[in-house]
Design a protein around this motif. Structure first.
Motif, PDB file in Angstrom:
ATOM      1  N   GLY A 181       0.815  -1.209   0.000  1.00 23.95           N
ATOM      2  CA  GLY A 181       0.000   0.000   0.000  1.00 23.95           C
ATOM      3  C   GLY A 181       0.851   1.262   0.000  1.00 23.95           C
ATOM      4  N   ARG A 182       2.036   1.174   0.603  1.00 19.19           N
ATOM      5  CA  ARG A 182       2.949   2.325   0.597  1.00 19.19           C
ATOM      6  C   ARG A 182       3.472   2.610  -0.803  1.00 19.19           C
ATOM      7  N   THR A 183       3.751   1.544  -1.553  1.00 15.86           N
ATOM      8  CA  THR A 183       4.354   1.731  -2.878  1.00 15.86           C
ATOM      9  C   THR A 183       3.333   1.576  -4.000  1.00 15.86           C
ATOM     10  N   LEU A 184       2.097   1.257  -3.658  1.00 18.76           N
ATOM     11  CA  LEU A 184       1.034   1.005  -4.636  1.00 18.76           C
ATOM     12  C   LEU A 184       1.424  -0.087  -5.626  1.00 18.76           C
ATOM     13  N   THR A 185       2.147  -1.081  -5.125  1.00 18.71           N
ATOM     14  CA  THR A 185       2.550  -2.185  -5.993  1.00 18.71           C
ATOM     15  C   THR A 185       1.330  -3.007  -6.408  1.00 18.71           C
ATOM     16  N   ALA A 186       1.130  -3.089  -7.735  1.00 19.48           N
ATOM     17  CA  ALA A 186      -0.019  -3.846  -8.242  1.00 19.48           C
ATOM     18  C   ALA A 186       0.366  -5.310  -8.377  1.00 19.48           C
ATOM     19  N   SER A 187      -0.491  -6.197  -7.841  1.00 16.58           N
ATOM     20  CA  SER A 187      -0.253  -7.636  -8.012  1.00 16.58           C
ATOM     21  C   SER A 187      -1.495  -8.379  -7.559  1.00 16.58           C
ATOM     22  N   PRO A 188      -1.593  -9.652  -7.910  1.00 20.43           N
ATOM     23  CA  PRO A 188      -2.761 -10.436  -7.456  1.00 20.43           C
ATOM     24  C   PRO A 188      -2.556 -10.977  -6.040  1.00 20.43           C
ATOM     25  N   TYR A 189      -1.752 -10.296  -5.233  1.00 26.42           N
ATOM     26  CA  TYR A 189      -1.398 -10.793  -3.907  1.00 26.42           C
ATOM     27  C   TYR A 189      -2.631 -11.002  -3.010  1.00 26.42           C
ATOM     28  N   ILE A 190      -3.494  -9.987  -2.936  1.00 26.85           N
ATOM     29  CA  ILE A 190      -4.645 -10.130  -2.027  1.00 26.85           C
ATOM     30  C   ILE A 190      -5.624 -11.179  -2.549  1.00 26.85           C
ATOM     31  N   SER A 191      -5.876 -11.170  -3.847  1.00 24.13           N
ATOM     32  CA  SER A 191      -6.857 -12.137  -4.381  1.00 24.13           C
ATOM     33  C   SER A 191      -6.334 -13.569  -4.278  1.00 24.13           C
ATOM     34  N   THR A 192      -5.040 -13.745  -4.405  1.00 25.83           N
ATOM     35  CA  THR A 192      -4.479 -15.093  -4.473  1.00 25.83           C
ATOM     36  C   THR A 192      -3.857 -15.541  -3.147  1.00 25.83           C
ATOM     37  N   ALA A 193      -2.832 -14.784  -2.708  1.00 21.98           N
ATOM     38  CA  ALA A 193      -2.068 -15.230  -1.537  1.00 21.98           C
ATOM     39  C   ALA A 193      -2.884 -15.101  -0.258  1.00 21.98           C
ATOM     40  N   ILE A 194      -3.815 -14.143  -0.232  1.00 18.14           N
ATOM     41  CA  ILE A 194      -4.640 -14.006   0.967  1.00 18.14           C
ATOM     42  C   ILE A 194      -5.979 -14.726   0.813  1.00 18.14           C
ATOM     43  N   MET A 195      -6.753 -14.346  -0.219  1.00 18.55           N
ATOM     44  CA  MET A 195      -8.106 -14.911  -0.306  1.00 18.55           C
ATOM     45  C   MET A 195      -8.114 -16.328  -0.874  1.00 18.55           C
ATOM     46  N   GLY A 196      -7.360 -16.550  -1.940  1.00 19.56           N
ATOM     47  CA  GLY A 196      -7.316 -17.885  -2.531  1.00 19.56           C
ATOM     48  C   GLY A 196      -6.763 -18.895  -1.529  1.00 19.56           C
ATOM     49  N   ALA A 197      -5.675 -18.518  -0.869  1.00 13.27           N
ATOM     50  CA  ALA A 197      -5.044 -19.431   0.097  1.00 13.27           C
ATOM     51  C   ALA A 197      -5.973 -19.688   1.282  1.00 13.27           C
ATOM     52  N   THR A 198      -6.676 -18.648   1.739  1.00 13.66           N
ATOM     53  CA  THR A 198      -7.615 -18.836   2.853  1.00 13.66           C
ATOM     54  C   THR A 198      -8.752 -19.771   2.446  1.00 13.66           C
ATOM     55  N   ALA A 199      -9.300 -19.537   1.253  1.00 10.15           N
ATOM     56  CA  ALA A 199     -10.422 -20.354   0.787  1.00 10.15           C
ATOM     57  C   ALA A 199     -10.035 -21.827   0.745  1.00 10.15           C
ATOM     58  N   LEU A 200      -8.887 -22.094   0.136  1.00  7.89           N
ATOM     59  CA  LEU A 200      -8.515 -23.496  -0.056  1.00  7.89           C
ATOM     60  C   LEU A 200      -8.018 -24.148   1.223  1.00  7.89           C
ATOM     61  N   SER A 201      -7.193 -23.446   1.987  1.00  5.66           N
ATOM     62  CA  SER A 201      -6.649 -24.107   3.177  1.00  5.66           C
ATOM     63  C   SER A 201      -7.721 -24.302   4.246  1.00  5.66           C
ATOM     64  N   ARG A 202      -8.711 -23.406   4.313  1.00  2.65           N
ATOM     65  CA  ARG A 202      -9.736 -23.578   5.349  1.00  2.65           C
ATOM     66  C   ARG A 202     -10.915 -24.434   4.899  1.00  2.65           C
ATOM     67  N   PHE A 203     -11.258 -24.361   3.602  1.00  3.65           N
ATOM     68  CA  PHE A 203     -12.505 -25.028   3.186  1.00  3.65           C
ATOM     69  C   PHE A 203     -12.311 -26.066   2.082  1.00  3.65           C
ATOM     70  N   GLY A 204     -11.073 -26.179   1.560  1.00  5.19           N
ATOM     71  CA  GLY A 204     -10.857 -27.101   0.454  1.00  5.19           C
ATOM     72  C   GLY A 204     -10.815 -28.558   0.883  1.00  5.19           C
ATOM     73  N   SER A 205     -11.163 -29.444  -0.070  1.00  2.00           N
ATOM     74  CA  SER A 205     -11.001 -30.885   0.168  1.00  2.00           C
ATOM     75  C   SER A 205      -9.505 -31.200   0.038  1.00  2.00           C
ATOM     76  N   ASP A 206      -9.109 -32.389   0.454  1.00  2.00           N
ATOM     77  CA  ASP A 206      -7.698 -32.756   0.338  1.00  2.00           C
ATOM     78  C   ASP A 206      -7.229 -32.654  -1.107  1.00  2.00           C
ATOM     79  N   GLY A 207      -8.089 -33.107  -2.018  1.00  5.68           N
ATOM     80  CA  GLY A 207      -7.731 -33.062  -3.438  1.00  5.68           C
ATOM     81  C   GLY A 207      -7.554 -31.626  -3.917  1.00  5.68           C
ATOM     82  N   GLN A 208      -8.505 -30.744  -3.527  1.00  2.91           N
ATOM     83  CA  GLN A 208      -8.411 -29.335  -3.942  1.00  2.91           C
ATOM     84  C   GLN A 208      -7.169 -28.675  -3.375  1.00  2.91           C
ATOM     85  N   LYS A 209      -6.889 -28.996  -2.111  1.00  3.01           N
ATOM     86  CA  LYS A 209      -5.704 -28.411  -1.488  1.00  3.01           C
ATOM     87  C   LYS A 209      -4.442 -28.814  -2.246  1.00  3.01           C
TER      88      LYS A 209
END
Lengths: 388, 379
Positions: free
Chosen positions: B81-109
């Motif tokens: 946020g300080r440097t306004l670096t654009a990347s899919p970090y929040i959608s992927t590393a935060i939300m995607g990882a949360t979705a799969l690690s908390r709610f994914g099946s073993d196969g999905q994980k």
């Protein structure tokens, strides 16, 4: 950690056995607040609770044992506070001695001064007043002119202080006086302790817009102060004064937090809910929720600033930020209390006395340095913006 | 829990600041915009982030991540946020990882988490369908078909939807459009037949996409979590993202303050440094106070997500509501105090104003979260 857990268990048992039932009830009005002092009328449970806590040194848990404190480090003191909060235990005594003079004496006082004054504060025996502002020295505090002359074996004090909280009920007063009229204004000030039980010291309560008189004018007319009661060096009182002001700011700023009922609960009780389960006044609801969120952010900030100080990070000037934000928040809260109360808040001397609290809160952003002075300090000391 | 960063998080913060300042400052975003980049982010920077472990910050070690928790994830977001670096970090590393690690099946994980951690897969959450955020408003349908489902409808304003390899789509398997019950989450590969991605340029010089689903067939294995009961998981994923965005906004707000105070110390008018004027000093000092409050509530929300993820909703909403206001205040005050220069494209401050407007709106703006907070408080 094992040590802390054992301490917690001990504290819990001790509090359970020693905190009187009456002292576990929420504070209802001013009579419930124990200030201590020579003339204070204690109820029996109040006195019992104070003596028991003072016996452990827990009225001032972090002060050294030899000065009446508990000798606890921050972690243990926190455990004590937490356990007291759990059972709703009231503070056994609160006073300007504990919040302001004590920390200043611990830092700048001599061993003899600490031995003489601190245990009496810890035991609630002496009630202190603060002699800072003068009629012509408000925000520009260093312009103070109360005169203090060296009379050989003692000092002679002449002048007038104003906004001295509860001076009419106090026993002693810590006073900023001018000891050098030639020096630049910050360099001719001294910090001295004066016994108010003498004809040369008189007080006159000031009636406020709230109809109450928590503040006085205090007059010094050839009042005597003992030489050994000068704190810090002669003409170096401004350093002590500033240090003490930091503690005062933290105390006043703290009013924006905790202890009070959440604003949303008050509003629901007063205004009620509509058929969707929402506060019946939608604009008030929006204001209330913003105030609650800001309150949460403010409390988190108090916690963070304290934790950073403990970890040796952060800046001392943050006490100005807390004072500024906390008092402005408290004023907002009181406006919302009035909005919620409707006509019942407009009754003078109503049971809940919202009106007087609302009016009193207006002083929060003036006393202890106005909001504007705090913003000046933030700009100068934290943001390092240049002076004109 | 003490409200200070532990040593590990403190080191991560220093490392992130050092890297982003040197390798992905605002000038990178400016270049991406000016060159008309279709990705809207720099692939090399993204690979570096994976190399440094950032993409695996919430991925369990068993799946190739470093699993440092939300406080650490937020520290990185704040520096971005300080440097306004654009990347899919929040959608992927935060939300995607949360979705799969908390709610994914073993196969999905095991299919997705190692690829997320390695920076090889980008995920995007396709939840909203209207102009205003509303996760329980779901009209996209998922009808049972064979042993799977057939998806139809349109999702709007999907952050990183234009570059995602996999979409997490909320769809209705039962009930009517605004019902909380009957929502199911699906993992839909972007290259599945019937998926159309309509890229849009957004005001922050980044991109989002509308996703059109036209008879997209998925198998039962594509269901993430429970059928008909996906709103709780969706909210948990959203909360992780909201906290990350709040941290990002906190960083942006601090940078706006720093730049503005820096400008006040340089600019001269009336023969004086304008920072000597009390009118400006007080605005800056007030802004400082707000930024400090913002920092605290963000840390509180992130700590709560780590300590008690099922009880974090209220603190997250408080943080998103507060930071939405603080960051926009910082940007507005920044532009005003930069004077005419603040209105120019040449100065960076305008980029901050545009980005925080998007971050504020994403997954619920300040009003949405204030309202949600009040509902949770039962008024």
């Amino acid at each position: 950690m094992a040590d802390l857990d054992a301490f917690r268990a001990d504290v819990r048992d001790w509090l359970e056995a020693n905190c009187p039932e009456e002292m576990r009830q929420p504070i209802q009005d001013e009579e419930d607040v124990v200030w201590g002092g020579r003339t204070f009328n204690f109820t029996e449970p109040q006195k019992l609770w104070l003596d028991r806590m003072a016996g452990k040194g827990w009225t001032v848990p972090e002060w050294p044992v030899e000065y009446g404190g508990g000798g606890l480090d921050k972690a243990h003191a926190k455990v004590l506070r937490e356990e007291m909060r759990k059972i709703g235990a009231r503070a056994p005594v609160q006073s300007f001695g504990i919040w302001m003079l004590g920390p200043a004496l611990l830092k700048y006082g001599t061993h003899e001064q600490k031995l003489e004054h601190l245990p009496k504060i810890a035991r609630g025996e002496i009630r202190w007043a603060q002699g800072y502002s003068e009629p012509n020295a408000g925000s520009d505090l260093a312009a103070l002119m109360t005169k203090c002359e060296d009379k050989g074996d003692h000092y002679l004090v002449n002048g007038q202080k104003i906004w001295t909280s509860y001076a009419d009920k106090a026993d002693w007063i810590f006073v900023l006086v001018r000891t050098d009229f030639q020096a630049p204004k910050h360099e001719g000030i001294s910090f001295i302790l004066v016994d108010m039980d003498q004809p040369g010291v008189t007080t006159k309560p000031i009636k406020l817009i709230s109809g109450k008189s928590p503040f006085c004018e205090t007059f010094f007319d050839d009042a005597r102060a003992e030489k050994h009661n000068l704190v810090g060096e002669l003409n170096k009182g401004w350093t002590v004064a500033k240090y003490l002001l930091t503690h005062e700011r933290e105390m006043i700023g703290g009013m924006g937090s905790g202890a009070m009922r959440p604003m949303g609960d008050v509003a629901v009780q007063q205004v009620g809910l509509n058929e969707h389960g929402m506060l019946a006044d939608p604009i008030l609801r929006a204001d209330v929720v913003r105030a609650e969120i800001d309150g949460l952010a403010f409390m988190s900030t108090m916690e963070r600033v304290a934790d950073e100080a403990k970890a040796g990070q952060g800046t001392g000037a943050n006490s100005s930020m807390l004072k500024y934000y906390g008092t402005e928040l408290n004023k907002r809260r009181m406006e919302l209390m009035m909005d919620s109360a409707g006509s019942s808040g407009l009754e003078w001397d109503a049971d809940e006395d919202v009106a007087r609290m609302w009016l009193r809160s207006k002083g929060n952003s003036i006393e202890g340095g106005t909001s504007e002075v705090q913003l000046n300090i933030i700009a100068k000391r934290i943001l390092e913006l240049p002076s004109a | 829990m003490a409200m200070v960063l532990n040593e590990e998080a403190g080191m991560l913060k220093d490392a992130a600041r050092g890297y982003l300042k040197a390798s992905a400052p605002v000038s990178q975003l400016r270049k991406l915009r000016d060159s008309g980049s279709e990705d809207g982010f720099d692939r090399k920077t993204w690979a570096d982030m994976a190399e440094m472990g950032w993409t695996g910050v919430l991925v369990p070690e068993a799946h190739g991540g470093v699993e440092m928790g939300h406080v650490a994830a937020g520290v990185i977001a704040e520096e971005m946020g300080r440097t306004l670096t654009a990347s899919p970090y929040i959608s992927t590393a935060i939300m995607g990882a949360t979705a799969l690690s908390r709610f994914g099946s073993d196969g999905q994980k095991s299919e997705w988490l190692p690829r997320i951690a390695a920076g090889e897969a980008i995920t995007a959450l396709a939840a909203d369908e209207g102009r205003k955020h509303n996760p329980s408003r779901v009209a996209v349908s998922a009808e049972r078909s064979g042993n799977g489902f057939k998806l139809n409808g349109r999702k709007t304003f999907v952050a990183e939807g234009h570059v995602a390899d996999m979409l997490i789509v909320s769809a209705r398997t039962a009930g009517s459009e605004n019902e909380a019950e009957g929502i199911t989450l699906f993992l839909v590969p972007r290259d599945a037949a019937g998926v159309t991605v309509e890229r849009k340029d957004t005001v922050d010089s980044r991109h989002a996409a509308d996703i059109v689903l036209d008879n997209v067939d998925v198998t039962a294995d594509a269901v993430l979590g429970e059928v008909d009961n996906g709103l709780g998981a969706l909210e948990a994923v959203l909360d992780a993202g909201r906290a990350g965005l709040s941290a990002e906004m906190s960083g942006s707000a601090q940078q706006c303050l720093d730049s503005t105070v820096g400008y006040l110390k340089e600019r001269k008018q009336f023969g004086q440094i304008i920072g000597t004027f009390q009118a400006l000093q007080h605005r800056a000092a007030h802004l400082y106070s707000e930024v400090e409050l913002g920092k605290s509530i963000v840390l509180k929300a992130l700590q709560t997500l780590d300590a008690a993820p099922d009880h974090a909703a209220m603190m997250v909403s408080a943080a998103k509501a507060k930071l939405g206001q603080v960051a926009q205040l910082a940007a507005r005050e920044g532009v005003q105090m930069h004077g005419g220069m603040g209105m120019t494209d040449e100065f960076d401050i305008g980029f901050y104003m545009k980005r925080v407007r998007v971050a504020e709106a994403l997954y619920g703006d300040a009003n949405y979260h204030a309202d949600k907070f009040a509902r949770m408080r039962k008024y």
